[in-house]
Design an enzyme around this catalytic site. Structure first.
Site, short mmCIF file in Angstrom:
data_model
loop_
_atom_site.label_atom_id
_atom_site.label_comp_id
_atom_site.label_asym_id
_atom_site.label_seq_id
_atom_site.Cartn_x
_atom_site.Cartn_y
_atom_site.Cartn_z
N GLN A 1 3.34 9.82 1.26
CA GLN A 1 4.47 9.75 1.12
C GLN A 1 5.51 9.53 0.26
O GLN A 1 6.42 9.05 -0.05
CB GLN A 1 5.06 7.74 1.12
CG GLN A 1 4.49 7.13 2.22
CD GLN A 1 3.90 5.64 2.37
OE1 GLN A 1 2.82 5.15 2.13
NE2 GLN A 1 4.80 5.35 3.47
N HIS B 1 -3.72 1.35 8.18
CA HIS B 1 -2.17 2.35 8.29
C HIS B 1 -2.23 2.95 7.44
O HIS B 1 -1.86 4.56 7.86
CB HIS B 1 -1.10 1.14 7.61
CG HIS B 1 0.14 1.27 7.75
ND1 HIS B 1 1.03 0.33 8.33
CD2 HIS B 1 0.18 1.98 6.28
CE1 HIS B 1 2.27 1.23 8.02
NE2 HIS B 1 1.66 2.06 7.00
N GLU B 2 -3.30 2.66 5.68
CA GLU B 2 -2.45 4.03 5.39
C GLU B 2 -3.52 5.62 5.40
O GLU B 2 -3.13 6.56 4.81
CB GLU B 2 -3.90 3.80 3.87
CG GLU B 2 -1.90 2.13 3.46
CD GLU B 2 -0.93 2.16 3.15
OE1 GLU B 2 -0.12 3.70 3.00
OE2 GLU B 2 0.07 1.60 3.40
N CYS C 1 6.90 -0.59 6.82
CA CYS C 1 5.80 0.92 5.98
C CYS C 1 7.00 1.52 5.29
O CYS C 1 8.63 1.17 5.34
CB CYS C 1 5.84 1.49 7.14
SG CYS C 1 5.07 3.71 5.63
N LEU C 2 6.89 1.63 3.61
CA LEU C 2 7.78 1.65 2.87
C LEU C 2 8.77 3.39 2.95
O LEU C 2 9.98 3.43 3.03
CB LEU C 2 7.13 2.33 0.93
CG LEU C 2 6.68 0.71 0.96
CD1 LEU C 2 6.29 1.25 -0.64
CD2 LEU C 2 7.97 0.41 0.07
N HIS D 1 -1.74 7.46 7.10
CA HIS D 1 -1.07 8.11 6.50
C HIS D 1 -1.41 9.59 6.21
O HIS D 1 -1.01 10.79 5.93
CB HIS D 1 0.08 7.40 5.24
CG HIS D 1 1.08 6.90 5.45
ND1 HIS D 1 2.32 7.18 6.23
CD2 HIS D 1 1.44 5.74 5.34
CE1 HIS D 1 3.00 5.77 5.93
NE2 HIS D 1 2.02 5.11 5.73
N GLY E 1 0.33 -1.24 0.17
CA GLY E 1 0.08 0.03 0.05
C GLY E 1 0.43 1.07 0.14
O GLY E 1 2.41 0.96 0.16
NI NI Z 1 3.33 3.16 5.56
#
Ligand code: NI
Length: 175
Positions: free
Chosen positions: A52, A136-137, A94-95, A140, A47
């Site tokens: 991000q 989670h997203e 997480c990226l 963000h 995701g």
């Molecule tokens: Ni993340």
């Protein structure tokens, strides 16, 4: 194909609250396409939220690759309208927080409403991995990272570990 640069902690832009999408136009289609390109290029990501990649808009792309098959879902202006009282704990990564995984407690099910990339309204009760991922997203979009759910001490360790990784990478690139 356009692969955007993924911001990592402690970039302050990851802490900003993103704004709602108002126009479902070609610009939006382009951002969504670039976000999928970036997600797939990451290799292990499932995701990605627009902040991000430095875009302060409420856009999320998710692909859980069910049974190895691509299964993209785009969420524009997503909103959780109901969190289940029942919780579960899962390991998250997480990226934007490279090479770190930690257990986070979340609601087991969430009822979410959102728009797809064409402006069509959607509403669904979401369970399992997709439930973890969408919570989670959406975090963000509100400037919250999964490490913000951890204790202060654990969060400090994450930043120290990341500093070490960055130093190691710098040394390697000098050699
Ligand atoms: Ni993340």
């Amino acid at each position: 194909m356009t692969v955007l640069r993924i911001l990592t902690i402690p970039d302050p832009r990851l802490k900003h609250k993103s704004i709602e999408v108002e126009n479902f136009d070609l610009d939006l289609q382009e951002i969504v396409k670039n976000m999928y390109d970036t997600l797939y290029a990451s290799g292990n990501g499932i995701g990605l939220a627009a902040p991000q990649v430095g875009i302060k808009k409420r856009i999320i792309v998710i692909d859980l690759k069910v049974d190895g098959k691509s299964d993209p879902i785009t969420f524009i202006n997503p909103e959780v309208i109901k969190f289940s009282e029942e919780k579960f704990i899962n390991e998250e990564g997480c990226l934007s927080v490279p090479e770190y995984y930690a257990e986070v407690e979340r609601s087991k099910e969430v009822e979410v409403k959102w728009f797809d990339e064409n402006g069509k309204r959607k509403k669904k009760i979401i369970k399992g991995l997709l439930s973890i991922c969408i919570q989670h997203e959406i975090d963000h979009l509100n400037g919250t990272l999964f490490i913000d759910h951890l204790s202060k001490l654990k969060r400090k360790l994450v930043f120290e570990k990341l500093k070490k990784i960055k130093k190691k990478n710098e040394r390697q690139s000098k050699n």
